[in-house]
Write an enzyme that holds these catalytic residues in place. Structure first.
Site, PDB file in Angstrom:
ATOM      1  N   LEU A 113      20.309 -31.845  -3.364  1.00  0.00           N
ATOM      2  CA  LEU A 113      19.175 -31.030  -2.907  1.00  0.00           C
ATOM      3  C   LEU A 113      19.439 -29.536  -3.093  1.00  0.00           C
ATOM      4  O   LEU A 113      19.120 -28.724  -2.217  1.00  0.00           O
ATOM      5  CB  LEU A 113      18.835 -31.339  -1.440  1.00  0.00           C
ATOM      6  CG  LEU A 113      18.518 -32.799  -1.123  1.00  0.00           C
ATOM      7  CD1 LEU A 113      18.132 -32.964   0.342  1.00  0.00           C
ATOM      8  CD2 LEU A 113      17.417 -33.339  -2.026  1.00  0.00           C
ATOM      9  N   LEU A 136       7.562 -40.134   2.941  1.00  0.00           N
ATOM     10  CA  LEU A 136       6.341 -39.569   2.370  1.00  0.00           C
ATOM     11  C   LEU A 136       5.110 -40.129   3.083  1.00  0.00           C
ATOM     12  O   LEU A 136       4.204 -39.385   3.464  1.00  0.00           O
ATOM     13  CB  LEU A 136       6.268 -39.875   0.873  1.00  0.00           C
ATOM     14  CG  LEU A 136       7.209 -39.067  -0.021  1.00  0.00           C
ATOM     15  CD1 LEU A 136       7.325 -39.727  -1.392  1.00  0.00           C
ATOM     16  CD2 LEU A 136       6.719 -37.630  -0.167  1.00  0.00           C
ATOM     17  N   GLU A 193      10.733 -34.771  -0.450  1.00  0.00           N
ATOM     18  CA  GLU A 193      11.056 -35.462  -1.699  1.00  0.00           C
ATOM     19  C   GLU A 193      11.292 -36.963  -1.521  1.00  0.00           C
ATOM     20  O   GLU A 193      11.727 -37.636  -2.448  1.00  0.00           O
ATOM     21  CB  GLU A 193      12.277 -34.810  -2.350  1.00  0.00           C
ATOM     22  CG  GLU A 193      12.036 -33.382  -2.817  1.00  0.00           C
ATOM     23  CD  GLU A 193      13.070 -32.890  -3.812  1.00  0.00           C
ATOM     24  OE1 GLU A 193      13.863 -33.704  -4.314  1.00  0.00           O
ATOM     25  OE2 GLU A 193      13.092 -31.680  -4.077  1.00  0.00           O
ATOM     26  N   GLU A 227       0.824  -1.202   0.000  1.00  0.00           N
ATOM     27  CA  GLU A 227       0.000   0.000   0.000  1.00  0.00           C
ATOM     28  C   GLU A 227       0.866   1.265   0.000  1.00  0.00           C
ATOM     29  O   GLU A 227       0.564   2.239  -0.709  1.00  0.00           O
ATOM     30  CB  GLU A 227      -0.917   0.015   1.224  1.00  0.00           C
ATOM     31  CG  GLU A 227      -1.850  -1.190   1.311  1.00  0.00           C
ATOM     32  CD  GLU A 227      -1.280  -2.309   2.169  1.00  0.00           C
ATOM     33  OE1 GLU A 227      -2.057  -2.917   2.923  1.00  0.00           O
ATOM     34  OE2 GLU A 227      -0.048  -2.573   2.081  1.00  0.00           O
ATOM     35  N   GLY A 261      12.234 -40.663   0.959  1.00  0.00           N
ATOM     36  CA  GLY A 261      11.665 -41.707   0.111  1.00  0.00           C
ATOM     37  C   GLY A 261      10.250 -42.083   0.495  1.00  0.00           C
ATOM     38  O   GLY A 261       9.520 -41.325   1.144  1.00  0.00           O
ATOM     39  N   ARG A 303      12.453 -25.940  -5.798  1.00  0.00           N
ATOM     40  CA  ARG A 303      13.312 -25.830  -4.615  1.00  0.00           C
ATOM     41  C   ARG A 303      13.722 -24.383  -4.355  1.00  0.00           C
ATOM     42  O   ARG A 303      13.816 -23.957  -3.199  1.00  0.00           O
ATOM     43  CB  ARG A 303      14.574 -26.687  -4.809  1.00  0.00           C
ATOM     44  CG  ARG A 303      14.344 -28.188  -4.765  1.00  0.00           C
ATOM     45  CD  ARG A 303      15.633 -28.916  -5.075  1.00  0.00           C
ATOM     46  NE  ARG A 303      15.475 -30.370  -5.097  1.00  0.00           N
ATOM     47  CZ  ARG A 303      16.413 -31.206  -5.516  1.00  0.00           C
ATOM     48  NH1 ARG A 303      17.576 -30.735  -5.957  1.00  0.00           N
ATOM     49  NH2 ARG A 303      16.188 -32.512  -5.515  1.00  0.00           N
TER      50      ARG A 303
END
Length: 324
Positions: free
Chosen positions: A186, A273, A267, A27, A269, A166
């Site tokens: 990574l 997950l 990511e 703003e 394994g 990433r």
């Protein structure tokens, strides 16, 4: 992520956005653009409408309250996409403007505004980072070979897209088995040379990972969640967690919240997950489906419902789901 435009008689006369942490808010930048571009800017503001996707702040932080600035320049009407859930703001900016006689219109394109700031809003409301699950699977639903060996599934273009993702998030997490088998870096090397690499996070309960792995090369900040000790080795921070058996994903999320992480990509394994999926701790999934069939292997995780968005990335299909 906040943007603002100022309109008079159907014409945009000013615009601005919050560019960096600690810098002027959207703003303020929009108002400044009017004052800079028009000799009679103050008079124009008194007959204009200010649009902003997130409620104007009402407290002193890194900058003075935007609501005070709107009142100072006598802007008569403000259109707000959604309220700011941050406790020091939440409704207070709107209340201050109304008390000063400013006409307020709320909840315009609210779903879209919430989507833009879903990371920030998740952190404030749920006290954890926004969690993105990412994996690749074959057309017949396999995640990895049955023997656990590494085998690329997604295309080169999909892998480059992951590196772009990433660069947009605070951290990326993998489990022990993925770190050991894949030796991932990574980082964002496939995207842009100078793009920001995320903080690397690995779960290594007994601190058994070999320090010759890329994760320990000191190239970027790295967190190792473990059950043994807490200490710091240059860019690597080892953090001990109390209960690996029952509340591991919850403890990881809360620890990252305390460290001010707003988002994380998980990511792999498969075990990692499923740990977060079974705990219901995920907000978005991004799954690449390759144009090949294996016939056997480790089955990929299964998420409920249909994909919210489907697109083609080279030879892969990308399915995106939101866990609302």
């Amino acid at each position: 992520m906040v943007g603002s435009v100022i309109v008079k008689d159907g014409k945009i006369i000013g615009e601005g956005y919050h560019q960096t942490y600690g810098a002027p808010h959207a703003e303020a930048n929009a108002i400044t653009s009017v004052l800079s571009n028009y000799p009679d800017g103050e008079k124009l503001l008194e007959k204009s409408t200010l649009y902003v996707n997130l409620e104007p702040c009402a407290h002193f932080g890194k900058r003075p309250p935007c609501s005070d600035l709107i009142i100072r320049y006598k802007i008569p009407k403000v259109v707000v996409g959604c309220r700011d859930p941050f406790p020091l703001v939440n409704g207070k900016g709107i209340e201050k403007l109304k008390d000063a006689g400013v006409q307020i219109i709320e909840d315009v394109l609210t779903a879209e505004c919430l989507q833009v700031n879903r990371r920030f809003i998740t952190r404030v409301k749920k006290q954890r980072p926004y969690i993105i699950l990412k994996w690749a699977q074959t057309a017949d639903g396999y995640f990895a070979p049955a023997n656990g060996d590494q085998k690329w599934i997604s295309s080169a273009m999909s892998r480059r897209l992951v590196h772009k993702w990433r660069s947009e998030e605070d951290a990326v997490l993998v489990g022990y088995n993925t770190a050991k088998a894949d030796n991932p870096q990574l980082n964002t090397r496939l995207w842009e040379t100078n793009s920001k690499s995320p903080v690397r996070i690995v779960i290594d309960r007994k601190l058994q990972l070999d320090h010759s792995l890329h994760l320990f090369d000191q190239a970027q900040p790295t967190i190792v969640f473990n059950s043994l000790k807490t200490y710091v080795d240059h860019k690597i921070k080892y953090l001990e967690l109390e209960d690996f058996d029952h509340y591991l994903p919850q403890l990881i999320c809360y620890q990252l919240y305390l460290m001010d992480f707003q988002s994380i990509i998980i990511e792999g394994g498969l075990k990692t997950l499923e740990l977060f999926i079974n705990a219901g701790l995920w907000d978005e999934s991004r799954v690449f489906i390759a144009d090949e069939n294996w016939g056997e292997g480790m089955p990929a995780p299964i998420l409920p419902g249909k994909a919210d968005h489907i697109e083609t990335v080279d030879t892969d299909i990308l399915e995106i789901r939101y866990n609302l």
